[in-house]
Design a protein around this motif. Structure first.
Motif, short mmCIF file in Angstrom:
data_model
loop_
_atom_site.label_atom_id
_atom_site.label_comp_id
_atom_site.label_asym_id
_atom_site.label_seq_id
_atom_site.Cartn_x
_atom_site.Cartn_y
_atom_site.Cartn_z
N GLU A 212 43.89 44.49 40.29
CA GLU A 212 42.91 43.63 40.96
C GLU A 212 43.32 43.30 42.39
OE1 GLU A 212 40.11 43.32 39.65
OE2 GLU A 212 40.19 42.91 37.50
N HIS B 202 43.87 34.74 38.64
CA HIS B 202 42.80 35.36 37.83
C HIS B 202 43.26 35.44 36.38
CE1 HIS B 202 39.91 38.01 36.13
NE2 HIS B 202 40.79 38.97 35.96
N HIS C 258 41.58 34.97 31.93
CA HIS C 258 40.41 35.17 31.05
C HIS C 258 40.28 34.00 30.07
CE1 HIS C 258 41.48 39.76 31.55
NE2 HIS C 258 41.04 39.23 32.68
N HIS D 36 34.22 38.58 31.47
CA HIS D 36 35.57 38.92 31.96
C HIS D 36 36.49 37.69 32.12
CE1 HIS D 36 38.00 41.41 35.12
NE2 HIS D 36 38.77 40.67 34.34
ZN LIG Z 1 40.81 40.33 34.42
#
Ligand SMILES: [Zn+2]
Length: 222
Positions: free
Chosen positions: A94, A117, A119, A190
């Motif tokens: 990412e 980031h 989830h 996501h």
């Molecule tokens: Zn992810």
């Protein structure tokens, strides 16, 4: 602060915000021309500071390494040597998402910028149920007081420039200054991306939104 990031990933794993190899975090100090990012494909709950990747930020038209000419007219990045262990690892997939948010520091230009980031279960569940996270702040002042929630990013492929561009757009990123309008954005199907001046402050945005999403889903009214 890299140790703190490792602590946060342990905590995120305990809270079911990630499975072992999910999640990525970057950090930049305002007076540095590089940032650190978690590596790809390693277990995040046992991550060590010497596994991070160090990434040089190359502004448009900057001198190239040999001093013989200018770079291209766009931003770029390259890996810098950091530790023996990290030299065998790749930066998080990412990285386009992180790079876009770290290349200019905007309102954090005298501080540190951390991009997280993960989830989180209830944030992702709420988006799956059709809730725009941007709208639930209206009913929960304790959330909107401390955390500005962006409109959801729709389904986009993970580890893609498309995901990066959509997150940057919905976060209100100004590509000229690096200013960011929101603290957190959800990506449908996501996860979320949160930004602040320290790892724990970014963590708190996620924690706050996750708590409210849990309440909204428990209420059955949405
Ligand atoms: Zn992810």
């Amino acid at each position: 602060m890299l140790e703190t990031i490792c602590d946060i990933l342990v905590e995120a794993y305990k809270r079911n915000w990630i499975t072992s190899r999910d999640g990525n975090i970057s950090i930049r100090h305002h007076d540095r021309d590089h940032f650190y990012i978690t590596p790809s494909g390693v277990r995040k709950q046992t991550l060590q500071p010497d596994q991070f990747k160090k990434i040089l930020i190359k502004p448009p038209h900057s001198w190239n390494e040999t001093g013989t000419g200018f770079q291209a007219d766009r931003w770029g990045w390259k890996e810098l040597p950091y530790s023996d262990i990290s030299s065998n690892l790749k930066p998080s997939g990412e990285i386009p998402l992180h790079f876009g948010l770290q290349k200019l520091m905007g309102q954090h230009s005298n501080e540190v910028r951390v991009v997280v980031h993960v989830h989180p279960t209830y944030c992702v569940a709420a988006m799956h149920a059709g809730i725009d996270l941007n709208t639930i702040v209206d009913s929960f002042p304790e959330l909107s007081r401390y955390t500005k929630v962006a409109p959801n990013v729709p389904d986009v492929p993970p580890i893609s420039q498309e995901l990066a561009d959509a997150c940057h757009k919905n976060l209100g990123l100004n590509h000229e200054t690096g200013d960011i309008k929101y603290d957190i954005v959800g990506i449908k199907g996501h996860g979320v991306v949160a930004i602040d001046v320290s790892p724990w402050r970014a963590f708190e945005h996620i924690e706050r939104l996750e708590h409210i999403c849990k309440i909204v889903l428990a209420s059955g009214k949405h």
